[in-house]
Design a protein around this motif. Structure first.
Motif, PDB file in Angstrom:
ATOM      1  N   ILE A  43       4.938   6.244  -6.607  1.00  0.00           N
ATOM      2  CA  ILE A  43       4.738   5.339  -5.662  1.00  0.00           C
ATOM      3  C   ILE A  43       4.528   5.560  -4.206  1.00  0.00           C
ATOM      4  O   ILE A  43       3.632   5.232  -3.443  1.00  0.00           O
ATOM      5  CB  ILE A  43       6.139   4.385  -5.655  1.00  0.00           C
TER       6      ILE A  43
ATOM      7  N   ASP B 266      -2.154 -11.763  -3.512  1.00  0.00           N
ATOM      8  CA  ASP B 266      -1.793 -10.891  -4.792  1.00  0.00           C
ATOM      9  C   ASP B 266      -2.633 -11.078  -6.013  1.00  0.00           C
ATOM     10  O   ASP B 266      -2.015 -11.917  -6.984  1.00  0.00           O
ATOM     11  CB  ASP B 266      -0.239 -10.778  -5.208  1.00  0.00           C
TER      12      ASP B 266
ATOM     13  N   LEU C  49       0.636  -8.221  -8.943  1.00  0.00           N
ATOM     14  CA  LEU C  49       1.647  -7.271  -9.094  1.00  0.00           C
ATOM     15  C   LEU C  49       3.059  -7.682  -8.755  1.00  0.00           C
ATOM     16  O   LEU C  49       4.067  -6.949  -9.481  1.00  0.00           O
ATOM     17  CB  LEU C  49       1.136  -6.096  -8.009  1.00  0.00           C
TER      18      LEU C  49
ATOM     19  N   ILE D 230       1.166   1.989 -13.576  1.00  0.00           N
ATOM     20  CA  ILE D 230       0.821   1.799 -12.090  1.00  0.00           C
ATOM     21  C   ILE D 230      -0.541   1.344 -11.858  1.00  0.00           C
ATOM     22  O   ILE D 230      -1.401   2.258 -12.220  1.00  0.00           O
ATOM     23  CB  ILE D 230       1.530   2.386 -11.087  1.00  0.00           C
TER      24      ILE D 230
ATOM     25  N   GLU E 251      -2.927   1.394  -9.744  1.00  0.00           N
ATOM     26  CA  GLU E 251      -2.998   2.378  -8.379  1.00  0.00           C
ATOM     27  C   GLU E 251      -4.062   1.449  -7.276  1.00  0.00           C
ATOM     28  O   GLU E 251      -3.689   1.312  -6.088  1.00  0.00           O
ATOM     29  CB  GLU E 251      -3.567   3.785  -8.458  1.00  0.00           C
TER      30      GLU E 251
ATOM     31  N   LEU F 118      -2.412  -1.482  -6.216  1.00  0.00           N
ATOM     32  CA  LEU F 118      -1.477  -1.385  -5.354  1.00  0.00           C
ATOM     33  C   LEU F 118      -1.674  -0.828  -3.962  1.00  0.00           C
ATOM     34  O   LEU F 118      -1.111  -1.314  -3.063  1.00  0.00           O
ATOM     35  CB  LEU F 118      -0.332  -0.405  -5.971  1.00  0.00           C
TER      36      LEU F 118
END
Length: 150
Positions: free
Chosen positions: A44, A95, A99, A120, A122, A125
């Motif tokens: 993260i 969003d 997520l 994840i 990516e 994010l």
């Protein structure tokens, strides 16, 4: 009778500051966890730094990693079964890839809970992180304009 003295080298303020810097605290937390949670927190952190290279790392509230740019972007809390990424102004963010999966009832924050084995997204994010920075930057600019007109 003369008193014995010892010479103690005093470290500079910058050395002392770097030893207790937020980034070092985050490094230590990742190492201390030593399991999937540490790996997830490190991942993260890496994604945040890729999305916003000028991000500022902080260490607040007795041990919570915080990433800032013109205000708090998000935190990275670690629990027994989850790594929680909480966006300070998450409720105001779009969003489109859904997520956010935690803290959905509040008016301000939103969070993403990562469990062991979760993949994840990516790209999504990074987009969410950049959107949070844009929101912070716009709010800061508005406050600045308001001060100047007052």
């Amino acid at each position: 009778m003369k008193k014995a003295t010892t010479s103690v080298k005093k470290s500079s303020a910058s050395e002392a500051k770097s030893e207790s810097s937020p980034s070092r605290h985050i490094d230590a937390r990742i190492k201390e966890l030593g399991d999937w949670r540490g790996e997830t927190l490190a991942r993260i952190r890496s994604i945040i730094k890729q999305a916003v290279p000028e991000v500022v790392e902080e260490w607040k509230w007795r041990g919570v990693p915080v990433w800032e740019h013109d205000g708090i972007i998000c935190t990275g809390e670690t629990y027994k079964a989850v790594v929680k990424m909480t966006f300070a102004k998450g409720a105001a963010l779009d969003d489109p890839t859904d997520l956010f999966n935690s803290s959905l009832e509040g008016n301000t924050r939103r969070a993403i809970d990562f469990h062991q084995g979760d993949k994840i997204d990516e790209k999504a994010l990074k987009a969410l992180i950049r959107e949070a920075v844009a929101l912070n930057t716009a709010a800061r600019a508005a406050r600045s304009r308001k001060k100047k007109s007052a």
